[in-house]
Design a protein around this motif. Sequence first.
Motif, PDB file in Angstrom:
ATOM      1  N   HIS A  16       4.638  -2.722   2.472  1.00 44.27           N
ATOM      2  CA  HIS A  16       5.788  -2.145   3.816  1.00 44.27           C
ATOM      3  C   HIS A  16       6.102  -1.053   4.428  1.00 44.27           C
ATOM      4  N   VAL A  17       6.292   0.095   4.183  1.00 47.21           N
ATOM      5  CA  VAL A  17       6.542   1.491   3.855  1.00 47.21           C
ATOM      6  C   VAL A  17       5.804   1.079   5.460  1.00 47.21           C
ATOM      7  N   PRO A  18       6.322   1.420   6.915  1.00 43.73           N
ATOM      8  CA  PRO A  18       5.426   2.159   7.741  1.00 43.73           C
ATOM      9  C   PRO A  18       4.732   3.796   7.865  1.00 43.73           C
ATOM     10  N   GLY A  19       3.402   3.589   8.638  1.00 41.94           N
ATOM     11  CA  GLY A  19       2.574   4.221   8.002  1.00 41.94           C
ATOM     12  C   GLY A  19       1.705   4.427   6.775  1.00 41.94           C
TER      13      GLY A  19
ATOM     14  N   ALA B 286      -0.779   3.765  -9.268  1.00 41.89           N
ATOM     15  CA  ALA B 286      -1.017   3.444  -7.601  1.00 41.89           C
ATOM     16  C   ALA B 286      -1.897   4.341  -6.648  1.00 41.89           C
ATOM     17  N   ARG B 287      -2.382   4.019  -6.110  1.00 41.48           N
ATOM     18  CA  ARG B 287      -3.818   4.545  -5.173  1.00 41.48           C
ATOM     19  C   ARG B 287      -3.057   4.263  -3.912  1.00 41.48           C
ATOM     20  N   VAL B 288      -2.885   4.981  -3.111  1.00 41.44           N
ATOM     21  CA  VAL B 288      -1.463   4.720  -1.740  1.00 41.44           C
ATOM     22  C   VAL B 288      -2.481   5.742  -0.474  1.00 41.44           C
ATOM     23  N   ALA B 289      -3.441   5.231   0.493  1.00 34.56           N
ATOM     24  CA  ALA B 289      -3.136   5.734   2.327  1.00 34.56           C
ATOM     25  C   ALA B 289      -2.256   5.548   2.855  1.00 34.56           C
ATOM     26  N   TRP B 290      -2.571   6.760   3.711  1.00 36.87           N
ATOM     27  CA  TRP B 290      -1.115   6.799   4.609  1.00 36.87           C
ATOM     28  C   TRP B 290      -1.102   6.750   5.699  1.00 36.87           C
ATOM     29  N   ASP B 291      -0.227   7.068   6.773  1.00 38.02           N
ATOM     30  CA  ASP B 291      -0.579   7.885   7.969  1.00 38.02           C
ATOM     31  C   ASP B 291      -0.307   8.855   7.962  1.00 38.02           C
ATOM     32  N   PRO B 292      -0.334  10.810   8.148  1.00 40.31           N
ATOM     33  CA  PRO B 292       0.163  11.259   7.767  1.00 40.31           C
ATOM     34  C   PRO B 292       1.825  11.793   9.094  1.00 40.31           C
ATOM     35  N   VAL B 293       1.136  10.678   9.889  1.00 39.46           N
ATOM     36  CA  VAL B 293       1.975  11.418  11.927  1.00 39.46           C
ATOM     37  C   VAL B 293       2.496  10.299  11.502  1.00 39.46           C
ATOM     38  N   ARG B 294       2.378   9.016  10.543  1.00 43.43           N
ATOM     39  CA  ARG B 294       3.676   8.317  10.541  1.00 43.43           C
ATOM     40  C   ARG B 294       4.466   7.747   9.368  1.00 43.43           C
ATOM     41  N   CYS B 295       4.338   8.502   8.231  1.00 42.30           N
ATOM     42  CA  CYS B 295       4.587   9.018   7.312  1.00 42.30           C
ATOM     43  C   CYS B 295       4.835   9.618   5.958  1.00 42.30           C
TER      44      CYS B 295
ATOM     45  N   ASP C  71      -6.264  12.918  -0.467  1.00 43.71           N
ATOM     46  CA  ASP C  71      -7.567  13.399  -0.249  1.00 43.71           C
ATOM     47  C   ASP C  71      -7.845  13.206   0.965  1.00 43.71           C
ATOM     48  N   SER C  72      -8.167  13.450   2.127  1.00 42.99           N
ATOM     49  CA  SER C  72      -8.191  13.527   3.222  1.00 42.99           C
ATOM     50  C   SER C  72      -8.681  12.818   3.977  1.00 42.99           C
ATOM     51  N   ASN C  73      -9.082  11.532   4.629  1.00 40.51           N
ATOM     52  CA  ASN C  73     -10.005  10.841   4.944  1.00 40.51           C
ATOM     53  C   ASN C  73      -9.753  10.881   6.509  1.00 40.51           C
ATOM     54  N   GLY C  74     -10.311  12.497   7.159  1.00 42.15           N
ATOM     55  CA  GLY C  74      -9.476  11.545   8.550  1.00 42.15           C
ATOM     56  C   GLY C  74      -8.775  12.098   8.977  1.00 42.15           C
ATOM     57  N   PRO C  75      -8.585  12.394  10.153  1.00 45.55           N
ATOM     58  CA  PRO C  75      -6.640  13.453  10.920  1.00 45.55           C
ATOM     59  C   PRO C  75      -6.218  12.510  10.767  1.00 45.55           C
ATOM     60  N   ASN C  76      -6.297  10.462  10.653  1.00 50.18           N
ATOM     61  CA  ASN C  76      -5.406  10.141  10.278  1.00 50.18           C
ATOM     62  C   ASN C  76      -4.878   8.945   8.934  1.00 50.18           C
ATOM     63  N   GLU C  77      -5.581   9.867   7.751  1.00 55.93           N
ATOM     64  CA  GLU C  77      -5.234   9.174   6.772  1.00 55.93           C
ATOM     65  C   GLU C  77      -5.429   9.704   6.064  1.00 55.93           C
ATOM     66  N   ARG C  78      -4.580  10.112   4.930  1.00 58.08           N
ATOM     67  CA  ARG C  78      -4.307  10.467   3.435  1.00 58.08           C
ATOM     68  C   ARG C  78      -4.403   9.413   2.560  1.00 58.08           C
ATOM     69  N   SER C  79      -4.976   9.766   1.112  1.00 55.54           N
ATOM     70  CA  SER C  79      -4.753   9.173   0.242  1.00 55.54           C
ATOM     71  C   SER C  79      -4.319  10.050  -1.119  1.00 55.54           C
ATOM     72  N   ALA C  80      -3.999   9.427  -1.478  1.00 53.02           N
ATOM     73  CA  ALA C  80      -3.088  10.135  -3.155  1.00 53.02           C
ATOM     74  C   ALA C  80      -3.134   9.185  -4.036  1.00 53.02           C
TER      75      ALA C  80
ATOM     76  N   LEU D  64      -1.110   2.882   4.881  1.00 47.67           N
ATOM     77  CA  LEU D  64      -2.270   1.754   5.382  1.00 47.67           C
ATOM     78  C   LEU D  64      -2.262   0.613   4.088  1.00 47.67           C
ATOM     79  N   ARG D  65      -2.666   1.519   3.186  1.00 44.79           N
ATOM     80  CA  ARG D  65      -2.611   0.889   1.781  1.00 44.79           C
ATOM     81  C   ARG D  65      -2.628   1.051   0.543  1.00 44.79           C
ATOM     82  N   ALA D  66      -1.981   0.076  -0.487  1.00 46.44           N
ATOM     83  CA  ALA D  66      -1.807   0.287  -1.623  1.00 46.44           C
ATOM     84  C   ALA D  66      -2.577  -0.657  -2.900  1.00 46.44           C
ATOM     85  N   ASP D  67      -3.256   0.006  -3.785  1.00 49.78           N
ATOM     86  CA  ASP D  67      -3.938  -1.114  -4.760  1.00 49.78           C
ATOM     87  C   ASP D  67      -3.446  -0.485  -5.502  1.00 49.78           C
ATOM     88  N   LEU D  68      -1.935  -1.322  -6.934  1.00 52.20           N
ATOM     89  CA  LEU D  68      -1.452  -1.005  -8.143  1.00 52.20           C
ATOM     90  C   LEU D  68      -2.221  -1.013  -9.362  1.00 52.20           C
ATOM     91  N   ASN D  69      -2.334  -0.661  -9.826  1.00 52.38           N
ATOM     92  CA  ASN D  69      -2.874  -0.948 -11.374  1.00 52.38           C
ATOM     93  C   ASN D  69      -2.249  -0.738 -12.743  1.00 52.38           C
TER      94      ASN D  69
END
Lengths: 46, 809
Positions: free
Chosen positions: B111-114, B127-136, B80-89, B116-121
């Motif tokens: 603690h993985v660089p890049g 796990a719902r993870v959001a990351w910066d595609p530029v940094r990782c 899911d793309s939430n803008g150019p600097n954030e993706r989540s899956a 942004l958020r990680a929520d686990l169930n």
Amino acid sequence: MESLYLLIPLSVAVVFLIGWVFWCALHGGQFDDLDRAGTDVLSEDE
Amino acid sequence: MTGTCFHCGLPLPEPGRWRAPVLGVPRNFCCAGCQAVASTIAAAGHARYYETRERPGAKPESLPDALAYDDPLAQRQFTDSNGPNERSATLILDRIRCAACLWLNEQTLRHVPGVLRADLNYTTQRARVAWDPVRCRLSDIVAATRAIGYDAYPYDPQRQGAFDRGARRKALWGLFVAGFGAMQVMMYAFPAYVDEGTGTLSREAEALMRWASLLLTAPVIVFSCGPFFSGAWRELRRLRPGMDTPIALGIGAGFAASAWATVTGTGAVYFDSIAMLAFLLLGARYLELAARQRAARSLDRLSRWSASTAFRLEDGKYVQAQAHELVKGDLVMVPAGDRIPADGVVERGSSSVDESLLTGEPLPLAKSPGSSICAGTLNLEQPLTMRVERAGGETRAAAIARLVERGAASRPRLVAAADRLAQVFTWIVLVVAALAGLHAGNGWVTIAVLVATCPCALALAAPIALTQVSGDLLARGVALTRASALETLASATDVVLDKTGTLTNGRFRIARVELSGRADSAECRALASGLEAGSRHPLARAFEEGKSVPVESIRNVPGRGLEGKVDGRTLRIGTENFCRELAAGPLPPPDSALTPVYLADELGWLAVFHLEDTLRAGADEAVAALQAAGLRVHLLSGDHPAAVSALAVRLGIAIWHGGASPQDKFGYAAQLQREGRVVAMVGDGLNDAPVLARANVSFAMGGGADTAQRHADYVLLGNSLDEVPSTFHQARRAMQIVRQNFGWALAYNAIVLPLAATGWIGPLEAAIGMAASSFIVVLNALRAGASAQEPEPWKASTSSSLSRSPSYS
């Protein structure tokens, strides 16, 4: 009482045999969908 | 440095991309997988392996997968793309066993660089993870979980199916071995219980029984108790003991002591207690697993369409393509009996479509050219040709699936609190068990304390009940997007209902036009149509038909109206106040029952359109049911007070406010909250987004604006108001069950701890008590989902799924 020395080892062997049968049934997919068999009788065709 | 991977010896596809120091020297790796394996080995102090090995290491098996996750085309399906600097899956986590694993993974991912958020169930093991595609990259995130001994992969329904089946088979096998073993071992134990010192049982016969018991308990330990031991090991390694630690210690020590007694022929044996404990605990866990999978399956159904294929028209021929490869504008043929692969409009053909997947609506809907159809719904009768508008992750089904996944991935406050409590309690149990054993000078007392007071029931009390309810709600067309919303809903005191689009259908038509005489009816309509052209407000739809005049520089004032310019003349359309600010001179009064829309220019008013809306089916019953449930019902609308009042009287709502702007609505909810009320808001529109976010708990209509849905805790996919009271009912019931479970678990542990510590309870009683306690809690929790199957008094009976079966075949 002597019969125990035959029967108890025999019962242990039977338990292992049944365990093996269950293993085969389980990995043959027998227990993968327990709900479907119940509703299958209700469908008219096939 | 050579051009080969330090770990597996294969050539480097991207030299320098994957590096890690091993044995004090930076090394190059061919992929994230090899790097992760090597880092883990090095971190664990086993780097000597690289000096002593004779052949390169094996390339980790799952490697190609991790890299394939970075493929942009494949990512369209699950990210899911939430803008150019954030993706989540959403990632599925493998080998998660307890809250502590969850914590470890959560910390690692965060603690993985890049990232942004990680929520686990734990419930859905996602796990719902959001990351910066530029940094990782996604493969880096996956590598991080693999490095600590877990695995993660993007959510894929087919793979999930195989994974679920494997988990179920494994659990069933463990349960069977434990159950059958326990049954047989108890038969061997029986003579010893009957004999009890009378001496009728000869020593040889007793030894034979003990050996047979040992022989049958060993498979129970080996095949069934694996989950307890591996769970405990993981918990202990990080000094965060959970519910597996006491159980594993109890079972392990009990078995070892009993085996020793058998071999030496002295002391007591408790094989029967051990096997039975394992069986009952696994039984409770199997029920938990089944409930979790059932709940996850309703969610999976939402995503299943994405795996389907489509027939796309290419150069006059229909060519098979993957659903996620479709793009806007494609012409696609959907055979009868297939799932529709994308959102779009019917071009040719007519058929009926089963939308129950999205809306919970059991009856098929007729579709003909021009009708819009949604991905994931089922084409029942005739082939349809459709024009694709949205595909892949942009479809409505995917959006809903993501909302629900967000709900599943968030952890309810209650569960988090229970986990903390269970952890504290485990420490107490471990200390008390050790002290009691030392004091009594008897190891069996320690084992009894460990087994009897393990806080399993405490840890199981809430999650199963909450999972049951969310799965059940989804099956009825209510998507739960925030896990804590069930708790809040159960304590709600006030319901604030929006009028347009919520209590009414929001399908307006012009009932009457009042003219000032400065322009004729047709001209006024054309001006109105031009002003409203870009608006998504429900009132705007009344002006869609007919001619329209092009209008420049349109400005939208949410909750009030629109302003624009025609030939330099400023025009306003909207509420009475909005137009009075522009127009000179008085405006005509509104009609009491109809919704007025004013059209004015600087000189004065031009026309008043009196719009008429229809009441949504089931609104009467829903309001009555909410009032009967003891809730204070408010009607809050941006509409003209006269129209709001008429509706309030009709529905028997005593507290109503009309003419409310989005700010007023927000303030109204805030004011109620200051008075100590817990506010539930039901709304649909763009205007409602702030108040939906402000209210303690909120419902959005599935047919409403996307923004409203993103801010809401519940989305009513079927647009049916009936589900509001039934969701209230179910939330309250679920919380009642959770409270019962907590009460039971705490009371049981409080009573049994002193008894076991003072030696009043032996290992056998401890095993029975503990397992029974877990079972009671699990069975009670399973009731939370069952309630919906009972017909609710305010719900007409919906046709069962069986009545639809002929159309499927």
